[in-house]
Scaffold this active site. Sequence first.
Site, PDB file in Angstrom:
ATOM      1  CD  GLN A  81      -3.095  -0.859  -0.176  1.00 19.82           C
ATOM      2  OE1 GLN A  81      -2.793  -0.039  -0.985  1.00 19.82           O
ATOM      3  NE2 GLN A  81      -4.057  -1.548  -0.316  1.00 19.82           N
ATOM      4  CB  SER A  82       4.126   2.009  -1.200  1.00 15.94           C
ATOM      5  OG  SER A  82       5.069   2.921  -1.497  1.00 15.94           O
TER       6      SER A  82
END
Length: 350
Positions: A81-82
């Site tokens: 989920q960067s």
Amino acid sequence: MADDLAYLLERKPRASLGFFPTPFTRLDRLSDMLKVDLWIKRDDFTGMNLFGGNKIRKLEYLLGDALASGCDTVFTYGATQSNHAMQTVAACRRLGLNPILYLNTYVKPDPNDVRSNMLLDRVFGAEMHILESRPGESEADTEERCFDLGKAHAARLESQGHGCCDIPLGGASPIGSAGFIGGALELTRQCTDGGVDPSFIFCATGTGGTLAGLTAGYRALGSKARIIGVAVSDKNSEYETKCSNLANASLAWLGSDVKLDASDFTVERGYFQPGYEKPNFAATEAIRLLARTEGLIADPVYTGKAFAGMLGWIRSGGAPMGSTLVFWHTGGATALFAESAIVGDLSSEI
Ligand SMILES: Cc1ncc(COP(=O)(O)O)c(C=O)c1O
């Protein structure tokens, strides 16, 4: 001093991705409530699409340099989920570069319900390699495996004639941090124009690139404002030294001889628990407070924890009553639509 810094920044290749300067406004209702003079720097509005954030400033220099070096492919790294990975992919698409991601799973994604930044990575058509931790392997070791595989992959592509650029985690490199030296200059000009003289500037700190650049910029400008990075993950005692090394390398890359040391850095470590991408009560409370008094959105992974840290400083008198503060909003709203393990308690009716 501002002109010197502007000159150094203008000499470097820069891709035009965002909308600058980002807005800088006062939070009137929160200022009254907390008995301080509180302002917000809206880097959630950097662009280049709906989901802006701090990485766009870094990417303007990182990808400007990649293009100038003849690269056609960009590798980068992060959690599934960067924000950094997603924004890198979007920026690569805009510039006609090929983005390749090596991602590790802090929170395991559900392949049948792909969310948030991972969903956007798919929409942008990024090549994604997702590595889960092996039994007994730490998250840091999995991250190392991502870097190694990315480097080997880049070497293969280079042997076929491609030009590859390797962007580290969070874009935290001397070139990336220069974006926030520019950010410091931008806010200083807005403060001068508006007659605002902040004593404290708070931001979330993860890889340290944002904090390093901002602190470098403020010191290079001779400002006395105290920049406080609120850690969003566990940081060992070397973190301030790591940030000052990065700040110095970034200043040197620009051609400045200003030098910082670890004592120039303030890192608040009391608000990240239980860990990266793991929500806590203080951040949930801070997100609700900002939303319900000002109609603004912070996120559970970065800005909610940073806002909670700033509230802690105000409530404990660390930032005294009446003082002028800036909250540097670094974006990250997509985390609100991530897996429930990341969002935490925000959906409950309180
Ligand atoms: C929304 C948001 N805020 C803050 C940060 C922390 O920035 P840095 O990695 O430069 O410390 C990040 C990094 O990913 C981020 O995505």
